[in-house]
Write a protein that holds these residues in place. Sequence first.
Motif, short mmCIF file in Angstrom:
data_model
loop_
_atom_site.label_atom_id
_atom_site.label_comp_id
_atom_site.label_asym_id
_atom_site.label_seq_id
_atom_site.Cartn_x
_atom_site.Cartn_y
_atom_site.Cartn_z
N PRO A 1 -18.00 34.75 44.27
CA PRO A 1 -17.11 34.66 43.12
C PRO A 1 -16.21 33.42 43.21
N GLY A 2 -15.83 32.92 42.06
CA GLY A 2 -15.02 31.71 42.05
C GLY A 2 -13.93 31.73 41.01
N ILE B 1 -7.28 36.33 46.06
CA ILE B 1 -7.30 37.26 47.19
C ILE B 1 -7.00 38.68 46.71
N ALA B 2 -6.01 38.81 45.81
CA ALA B 2 -5.68 40.13 45.27
C ALA B 2 -6.87 40.71 44.50
N GLU B 3 -7.54 39.87 43.74
CA GLU B 3 -8.69 40.35 42.97
C GLU B 3 -9.83 40.77 43.89
N LEU B 4 -10.04 40.02 44.95
CA LEU B 4 -11.08 40.39 45.92
C LEU B 4 -10.75 41.72 46.58
N PRO C 1 -3.22 45.04 43.25
CA PRO C 1 -2.19 44.11 42.81
C PRO C 1 -1.91 43.07 43.87
N GLU C 2 -1.48 41.90 43.41
CA GLU C 2 -1.19 40.80 44.33
C GLU C 2 -0.03 41.16 45.24
N GLU C 3 -0.23 40.94 46.54
CA GLU C 3 0.82 41.20 47.51
C GLU C 3 0.83 40.10 48.55
N SER C 4 1.94 39.93 49.22
CA SER C 4 2.00 39.00 50.34
C SER C 4 1.15 39.55 51.48
N ALA C 5 0.62 38.62 52.28
CA ALA C 5 -0.17 39.04 53.43
C ALA C 5 0.71 39.52 54.57
N VAL D 1 -17.66 33.53 53.97
CA VAL D 1 -16.91 33.06 52.81
C VAL D 1 -17.04 34.11 51.70
N VAL D 2 -15.90 34.55 51.21
CA VAL D 2 -15.90 35.62 50.20
C VAL D 2 -15.52 35.13 48.81
N GLY D 3 -15.08 33.88 48.70
CA GLY D 3 -14.72 33.36 47.40
C GLY D 3 -14.43 31.87 47.45
N LEU D 4 -14.44 31.25 46.27
CA LEU D 4 -14.25 29.81 46.13
C LEU D 4 -13.20 29.55 45.06
N VAL D 5 -12.27 28.65 45.35
CA VAL D 5 -11.28 28.24 44.35
C VAL D 5 -11.41 26.73 44.16
#
Length: 246
Positions: free
Chosen positions: A180-181, A234-237, A241-245, A83-87
């Motif tokens: 990170p969260g 996800i973009a921040e991790l 910049p935010e992009e589609s997967a 797990v790399v992050g929590l929302v």
Amino acid sequence: MTTTPTIVLVHGAFADAASWAPVTALLLEQGYDVRVPPVYNRSLAADAASIRAVVEQVEGPVLLAGHSYGGAVITVAGAAENVVGLVYVSGYALDEGESLGQLQGGFPDSELAANLVYTPFPVEGGEPGTDVSVAIDAFPAVFAAGVPEQTARVLAVSQRPLTAFAFGEPASVAAWKQKPGWGIVSSADHTINPEVERFGYTRAGLRSVVELDAPHLVMQTHPAEVAAVITGAIAELAGGPEESAA
């Protein structure tokens, strides 16, 4: 091994995986790998273990997003190594050793407290347990405000109860201390006092918190905004910049 996290969406009490459907559809359309497992609502420890088992079967990193009670679940399940992050989405960010009841107890009750129904359920070889649900007549206004009336009525009669035991069960770990969260506060929430959400997020030191003028089922009423917070995380991790997967 993929480097874009798989998104695991965790529902809360009185709902099921379908509560995430509008957000799930948006994320899939954007090319993300998504999982929306059931939460059995039998105990915080058991529910977190169940979600952790799902997470640990995913090859590669996972971003966990939890709504309402699902926030408490990801707080514990998020200790999984991949797990790399929590929302947190209108959710409970518990501290280690803290229960839902303890966190809520520091703030005025929401409308939910006066509209709970307690029903016994059988436990093999033991005393009956107690399921907690929302009064059907109150459900549309208290839990499903902002959702179309016909949909709210269906949700009211198909809700997944939470065992009373879970309200007093302490979190064994607080994954936000190592991961990170990000958070979403629903400022028009009638199920959880928004101050409970704000307090938990501030204490957890989340990287960013978005306030939406939204009810508790914000994933139903504001799916684009919720999806944007998840993809933004996800973009921040990724550090870009935010992009589609896709």
